[in-house]
Motif scaffolding. Structure first.
Motif, PDB file in Angstrom:
ATOM      1  N   ARG A 184      40.510  37.140  30.462  1.00  0.00           N
ATOM      2  CA  ARG A 184      39.253  37.825  30.778  1.00  0.00           C
ATOM      3  C   ARG A 184      39.036  38.034  32.285  1.00  0.00           C
ATOM      4  O   ARG A 184      37.951  38.363  32.727  1.00  0.00           O
ATOM      5  CB  ARG A 184      38.061  37.130  30.154  1.00  0.00           C
ATOM      6  CG  ARG A 184      38.189  36.995  28.651  1.00  0.00           C
ATOM      7  CD  ARG A 184      36.847  36.854  27.986  1.00  0.00           C
ATOM      8  NE  ARG A 184      36.950  36.628  26.584  1.00  0.00           N
ATOM      9  CZ  ARG A 184      37.169  37.566  25.671  1.00  0.00           C
ATOM     10  NH1 ARG A 184      37.332  38.801  26.038  1.00  0.00           N
ATOM     11  NH2 ARG A 184      37.220  37.266  24.392  1.00  0.00           N
ATOM     12  N   ARG A 215      39.384  46.367  35.388  1.00  0.00           N
ATOM     13  CA  ARG A 215      39.928  46.262  34.030  1.00  0.00           C
ATOM     14  C   ARG A 215      40.033  44.794  33.669  1.00  0.00           C
ATOM     15  O   ARG A 215      40.498  43.977  34.474  1.00  0.00           O
ATOM     16  CB  ARG A 215      41.310  46.910  33.943  1.00  0.00           C
ATOM     17  CG  ARG A 215      41.263  48.408  34.126  1.00  0.00           C
ATOM     18  CD  ARG A 215      42.610  49.016  34.020  1.00  0.00           C
ATOM     19  NE  ARG A 215      43.051  49.026  32.624  1.00  0.00           N
ATOM     20  CZ  ARG A 215      44.231  49.460  32.234  1.00  0.00           C
ATOM     21  NH1 ARG A 215      45.106  49.913  33.109  1.00  0.00           N
ATOM     22  NH2 ARG A 215      44.563  49.450  30.964  1.00  0.00           N
ATOM     23  N   GLU A 216      39.617  44.476  32.470  1.00  0.00           N
ATOM     24  CA  GLU A 216      39.687  43.092  32.019  1.00  0.00           C
ATOM     25  C   GLU A 216      41.066  42.791  31.440  1.00  0.00           C
ATOM     26  O   GLU A 216      41.594  43.566  30.648  1.00  0.00           O
ATOM     27  CB  GLU A 216      38.617  42.832  30.960  1.00  0.00           C
ATOM     28  CG  GLU A 216      38.520  41.378  30.563  1.00  0.00           C
ATOM     29  CD  GLU A 216      37.365  41.129  29.619  1.00  0.00           C
ATOM     30  OE1 GLU A 216      36.263  40.817  30.115  1.00  0.00           O
ATOM     31  OE2 GLU A 216      37.576  41.268  28.399  1.00  0.00           O
ATOM     32  N   LYS A 272      39.122  40.033  35.674  1.00  0.00           N
ATOM     33  CA  LYS A 272      38.995  41.455  35.992  1.00  0.00           C
ATOM     34  C   LYS A 272      39.938  41.801  37.139  1.00  0.00           C
ATOM     35  O   LYS A 272      39.942  41.152  38.176  1.00  0.00           O
ATOM     36  CB  LYS A 272      37.563  41.793  36.376  1.00  0.00           C
ATOM     37  CG  LYS A 272      36.614  41.672  35.218  1.00  0.00           C
ATOM     38  CD  LYS A 272      35.748  42.872  35.120  1.00  0.00           C
ATOM     39  CE  LYS A 272      34.804  42.630  33.948  1.00  0.00           C
ATOM     40  NZ  LYS A 272      34.362  43.803  33.355  1.00  0.00           N
ATOM     41  N   ASN A 295      43.177  40.539  29.079  1.00  0.00           N
ATOM     42  CA  ASN A 295      43.032  39.650  27.928  1.00  0.00           C
ATOM     43  C   ASN A 295      44.398  39.070  27.574  1.00  0.00           C
ATOM     44  O   ASN A 295      45.354  39.817  27.388  1.00  0.00           O
ATOM     45  CB  ASN A 295      42.483  40.415  26.719  1.00  0.00           C
ATOM     46  CG  ASN A 295      41.108  40.958  26.996  1.00  0.00           C
ATOM     47  OD1 ASN A 295      40.172  40.210  27.209  1.00  0.00           O
ATOM     48  ND2 ASN A 295      40.981  42.274  27.002  1.00  0.00           N
TER      49      ASN A 295
END
Length: 126
Positions: free
Chosen positions: A20, A26-27, A22, A29
């Protein structure tokens, strides 16, 4: 952006610290996947060293169709169609890159990565 690990977690949960996170709005994952059908949801796919040699060949069209950057430390990974292979050579980080694999997946190549690569493959399978 989904960073997926296929196979047993070789990082002992260390990637969870960047889950998570950034990066340029953009995150990132981190996903640990166990089923091959989940590959299509990955942007970066780390394939553990204990996966079969035919893994890339078996999933090549799925990987390239979805523009997935594949990474592994498995021996001959880049030679067999994976995009980036990390290893240790004479106590130093070794990088092998498969240009055809990157081109097929529509992944842009960076000159600085190619400059530090120990080996660069021009074909999908050598």
């Amino acid at each position: 952006m989904n960073f997926c690990v296929y196979g047993e977690d070789p990082f002992f949960g260390a990637l969870d610290t960047i889950d998570r996170l950034k990066v340029k709005n953009r995150e990132l994952n981190v996903r640990y996947i166990k089923q091959e059908i989940e590959i299509a949801h990955c942007h970066i796919l780390y394939i553990t060293h204990n996966q079969p040699i035919v893994f890339i060949q078996k999933h090549y069209s799925l990987i390239t169709k979805n523009a997935i950057l594949t990474i592994s430390e498995r021996k001959d990974f880049a030679r067999d169609g994976g995009i980036i292979q990390f290893g240790i050579l004479e106590d130093k980080l070794s990088i092998e890159v498969n240009l055809k694999g990157a081109e097929d997946a529509n992944i842009k190549k960076r000159a600085n990565l190619l400059e530090v690569a120990n080996k660069v493959y021009q074909d999908r399978l050598n």
